[in-house]
Design a protein around this motif. Structure first.
Motif, mmCIF file in Angstrom:
data_model
loop_
_atom_site.group_PDB
_atom_site.id
_atom_site.type_symbol
_atom_site.label_atom_id
_atom_site.label_comp_id
_atom_site.label_asym_id
_atom_site.label_seq_id
_atom_site.Cartn_x
_atom_site.Cartn_y
_atom_site.Cartn_z
ATOM 1 N N ILE A 106 0.855 -1.181 0.000
ATOM 2 C CA ILE A 106 0.000 0.000 0.000
ATOM 3 C C ILE A 106 0.893 1.233 0.000
ATOM 4 C CG2 ILE A 106 -1.515 1.437 1.440
ATOM 5 C CD1 ILE A 106 -2.981 -1.084 2.257
ATOM 6 N N ILE A 107 0.630 2.139 -0.936
ATOM 7 C CA ILE A 107 1.263 3.457 -0.918
ATOM 8 C C ILE A 107 0.229 4.420 -0.355
ATOM 9 C CG2 ILE A 107 2.273 5.312 -2.278
ATOM 10 C CD1 ILE A 107 3.164 3.255 -4.318
ATOM 11 N N LEU A 108 0.565 5.025 0.761
ATOM 12 C CA LEU A 108 -0.365 5.921 1.447
ATOM 13 C C LEU A 108 0.151 7.350 1.373
ATOM 14 C CD1 LEU A 108 -2.882 6.263 3.307
ATOM 15 C CD2 LEU A 108 -1.325 5.914 5.245
ATOM 16 N N GLU A 109 -0.633 8.214 0.763
ATOM 17 C CA GLU A 109 -0.324 9.646 0.758
ATOM 18 C C GLU A 109 -0.643 10.183 2.145
ATOM 19 O OE1 GLU A 109 -1.944 13.409 1.199
ATOM 20 O OE2 GLU A 109 -3.366 12.132 0.145
ATOM 21 N N THR A 110 0.409 10.554 2.852
ATOM 22 C CA THR A 110 0.274 10.915 4.266
ATOM 23 C C THR A 110 1.027 12.201 4.518
ATOM 24 O OG1 THR A 110 0.479 8.536 4.672
ATOM 25 C CG2 THR A 110 0.398 9.958 6.597
ATOM 26 N N ASP A 111 0.383 13.302 4.298
ATOM 27 C CA ASP A 111 1.060 14.567 4.600
ATOM 28 C C ASP A 111 0.095 15.553 5.225
ATOM 29 O OD1 ASP A 111 -0.224 15.323 2.098
ATOM 30 O OD2 ASP A 111 1.555 14.634 1.048
ATOM 31 N N LEU A 112 -0.629 16.325 4.418
ATOM 32 C CA LEU A 112 -1.552 17.320 4.962
ATOM 33 C C LEU A 112 -2.669 16.666 5.767
ATOM 34 C CD1 LEU A 112 -1.847 19.784 1.934
ATOM 35 C CD2 LEU A 112 -0.086 19.647 3.702
ATOM 36 N N ASN A 113 -3.026 15.434 5.395
ATOM 37 C CA ASN A 113 -4.103 14.726 6.089
ATOM 38 C C ASN A 113 -3.781 14.419 7.542
ATOM 39 O OD1 ASN A 113 -5.947 14.614 4.018
ATOM 40 N ND2 ASN A 113 -5.110 12.739 3.164
ATOM 41 N N LEU A 114 -2.509 14.403 7.878
ATOM 42 C CA LEU A 114 -2.138 14.124 9.265
ATOM 43 C C LEU A 114 -2.573 15.238 10.222
ATOM 44 C CD1 LEU A 114 1.456 12.676 8.876
ATOM 45 C CD2 LEU A 114 -0.521 11.466 9.801
ATOM 46 N N SER A 115 -2.893 16.399 9.676
ATOM 47 C CA SER A 115 -3.210 17.549 10.521
ATOM 48 C C SER A 115 -4.658 17.541 11.019
ATOM 49 C CB SER A 115 -2.946 18.855 9.752
ATOM 50 O OG SER A 115 -3.833 18.975 8.649
ATOM 51 N N ASN A 116 -5.438 16.551 10.621
ATOM 52 C CA ASN A 116 -6.810 16.474 11.139
ATOM 53 C C ASN A 116 -7.235 15.021 11.306
ATOM 54 O OD1 ASN A 116 -8.922 15.506 8.997
ATOM 55 N ND2 ASN A 116 -7.459 16.776 7.856
ATOM 56 N N GLN A 117 -8.220 14.803 12.146
ATOM 57 C CA GLN A 117 -8.776 13.472 12.360
ATOM 58 C C GLN A 117 -10.286 13.454 12.083
ATOM 59 O OE1 GLN A 117 -6.425 10.993 15.458
ATOM 60 N NE2 GLN A 117 -6.833 12.919 16.503
ATOM 61 N N HIS A 118 -10.721 14.402 11.251
ATOM 62 C CA HIS A 118 -12.140 14.500 10.947
ATOM 63 C C HIS A 118 -12.487 13.697 9.704
ATOM 64 C CE1 HIS A 118 -12.002 17.694 13.853
ATOM 65 N NE2 HIS A 118 -11.228 18.446 13.082
ATOM 66 N N GLN A 119 -13.755 13.361 9.577
ATOM 67 C CA GLN A 119 -14.227 12.829 8.318
ATOM 68 C C GLN A 119 -14.356 13.972 7.321
ATOM 69 O OE1 GLN A 119 -18.579 12.155 7.794
ATOM 70 N NE2 GLN A 119 -18.654 12.164 10.023
ATOM 71 N N ALA A 120 -14.198 13.654 6.051
ATOM 72 C CA ALA A 120 -14.503 14.612 4.990
ATOM 73 C C ALA A 120 -15.950 14.334 4.581
ATOM 74 C CB ALA A 120 -13.561 14.426 3.805
ATOM 75 N N GLU A 121 -16.874 15.144 5.079
ATOM 76 C CA GLU A 121 -18.294 14.794 4.990
ATOM 77 C C GLU A 121 -18.753 14.442 3.581
ATOM 78 O OE1 GLU A 121 -21.477 16.327 7.753
ATOM 79 O OE2 GLU A 121 -20.119 18.041 7.702
ATOM 80 N N GLY A 122 -18.334 15.241 2.603
ATOM 81 C CA GLY A 122 -18.779 14.965 1.241
ATOM 82 C C GLY A 122 -18.339 13.608 0.743
ATOM 83 N N VAL A 123 -17.108 13.222 1.086
ATOM 84 C CA VAL A 123 -16.581 11.921 0.671
ATOM 85 C C VAL A 123 -17.152 10.812 1.544
ATOM 86 C CG1 VAL A 123 -14.499 10.542 0.325
ATOM 87 C CG2 VAL A 123 -14.477 12.998 -0.170
ATOM 88 N N ALA A 124 -17.179 11.038 2.844
ATOM 89 C CA ALA A 124 -17.670 10.031 3.782
ATOM 90 C C ALA A 124 -19.121 9.662 3.515
ATOM 91 C CB ALA A 124 -17.504 10.526 5.216
ATOM 92 N N ALA A 125 -19.888 10.591 2.944
ATOM 93 C CA ALA A 125 -21.295 10.321 2.631
ATOM 94 C C ALA A 125 -21.447 9.116 1.715
ATOM 95 C CB ALA A 125 -21.933 11.550 1.987
ATOM 96 N N GLY A 126 -20.424 8.827 0.923
ATOM 97 C CA GLY A 126 -20.487 7.685 0.022
ATOM 98 C C GLY A 126 -20.581 6.347 0.727
ATOM 99 N N PHE A 127 -20.208 6.311 2.018
ATOM 100 C CA PHE A 127 -20.314 5.074 2.795
ATOM 101 C C PHE A 127 -21.701 4.905 3.419
ATOM 102 C CE2 PHE A 127 -15.745 6.089 3.015
ATOM 103 C CZ PHE A 127 -15.179 4.864 2.682
ATOM 104 N N LEU A 128 -22.457 5.987 3.513
ATOM 105 C CA LEU A 128 -23.694 5.968 4.292
ATOM 106 C C LEU A 128 -24.809 5.081 3.746
ATOM 107 C CD1 LEU A 128 -23.861 9.686 5.471
ATOM 108 C CD2 LEU A 128 -23.051 7.674 6.721
ATOM 109 N N PRO A 129 -24.915 4.842 2.430
ATOM 110 C CA PRO A 129 -25.953 3.899 1.987
ATOM 111 C C PRO A 129 -25.808 2.514 2.615
ATOM 112 C CG PRO A 129 -25.185 5.171 0.129
ATOM 113 C CD PRO A 129 -24.268 5.498 1.277
#
Length: 290
Positions: A106-129
């Motif tokens: 697995i190649i994980l892009e891990t840089d700016l994302n480390l600065s928060n632990q929140h969900q990205a609501e617009g993207v996370a909504a795709g899991f809700l169905p």
């Protein structure tokens, strides 16, 4: 007064029944779709085998050219999701493992994302169905704000995130209309000739002891998956570039590639390389790790 109360009760019951029926119809449709986005592409799949899986935000989606890995004989898919955080990357990996994906690296892009632990609501909504269909998704969202409303009020999640999983997206899923998100092995190239904002300021960001990064590390360790965590390039006009030094200090295992590509001609915006920049960057990653 009595008639008014009866009318009100009947109206509430009718609305509730309609909501339950609509919730069921939408969910059934999403449970049969697999060509609109990367979440349903994983959720409604069986076991797959990959040499390389790429996870992260748009800085993964736009920066790792899947075909270049494939040309080296490495079966690869870029599951980076524009706007996504590590919250979504961790959950997507959990679903892959539940479906018994065989993943070497697995190649994980891990840089700016480390600065928060929140969900990205617009993207996370795709899991809700799949919230009622999956214990993994339910548990991942359990401590998020608004979980009870999303879980217990029928059809509420489809109304709240109408632009993401509402009637338009449901209809396209129903007719199996393909999107561009799954083309080119999941890599989305940005135009070489279009320029967005070529200045950026990340001086206020601080890398956290990120829960979801730790989850991904542990999942890879448990399942014997090689994890390559990287920081990807940003343009020359970025302020606060010492952020990447702070990440390296907090997480020595993360590879810093923020300065591999710097010239503005290789960027579509300050934080996103264009197609040419992505090719240079991907070539360097392949050279260094494969």
């Amino acid at each position: 007064m009595k008639q008014f109360l009866l009318f009100t009760i009947k109206t509430i019951i009718t609305l509730l029944l309609v909501a339950v029926v609509l919730d069921y119809i939408y969910t059934i449709i999403y449970l049969q779709a697999n060509n609109r986005n990367k979440i349903e592409y994983v959720y409604n799949s069986a076991s797959r085998n990959y040499d390389v899986v790429i996870l992260g935000s748009s800085r993964a989606n736009n920066h790792f050219v899947s075909k270049m890995f494939e040309d080296k004989g490495l079966k690869t898919f870029n599951y980076g999701m524009s706007g996504g955080h590590l919250f979504e990357a961790s959950l997507l990996l959990k679903l892959m493992l539940e479906r018994q994906y065989k993943i070497n690296t697995i190649i994980l892009e891990t840089d700016l994302n480390l600065s928060n632990q929140h969900q990205a609501e617009g993207v996370a909504a795709g899991f809700l169905p799949y919230l009622h269909d999956s214990e993994i998704i339910k548990n991942h969202f359990y401590k998020e704000a608004g979980f009870k409303e999303l879980y217990y009020i029928p059809f509420y999640r489809y109304v709240k995130y109408e632009t993401r999983i509402g009637i338009r997206e449901m209809f396209f899923s129903l007719i199996h209309k393909k999107s561009k998100l799954l083309e080119h092995g999941g890599f989305y190239a940005l135009d070489n000739n279009k320029k967005g904002n070529m200045k950026n300021d990340i001086s206020t960001l601080k890398p956290l002891k990120n829960k979801y990064y730790e989850e991904i590390r542990q999942l890879c360790k448990t399942n014997k998956i090689r994890l390559i965590s990287v920081m990807t390039p940003m343009c020359e006009n970025t302020k606060g570039m010492d952020y990447f030094d702070k990440v390296k200090k907090a997480y020595p295992e993360i590879h810093n590639y923020e300065n591999v590509v710097t010239e503005d001609k290789y960027f579509s915006s300050c934080g996103h390389m264009n197609a040419d920049g992505a090719k240079i960057f991907t070539a360097r990653i392949i050279k260094d790790f494969f």
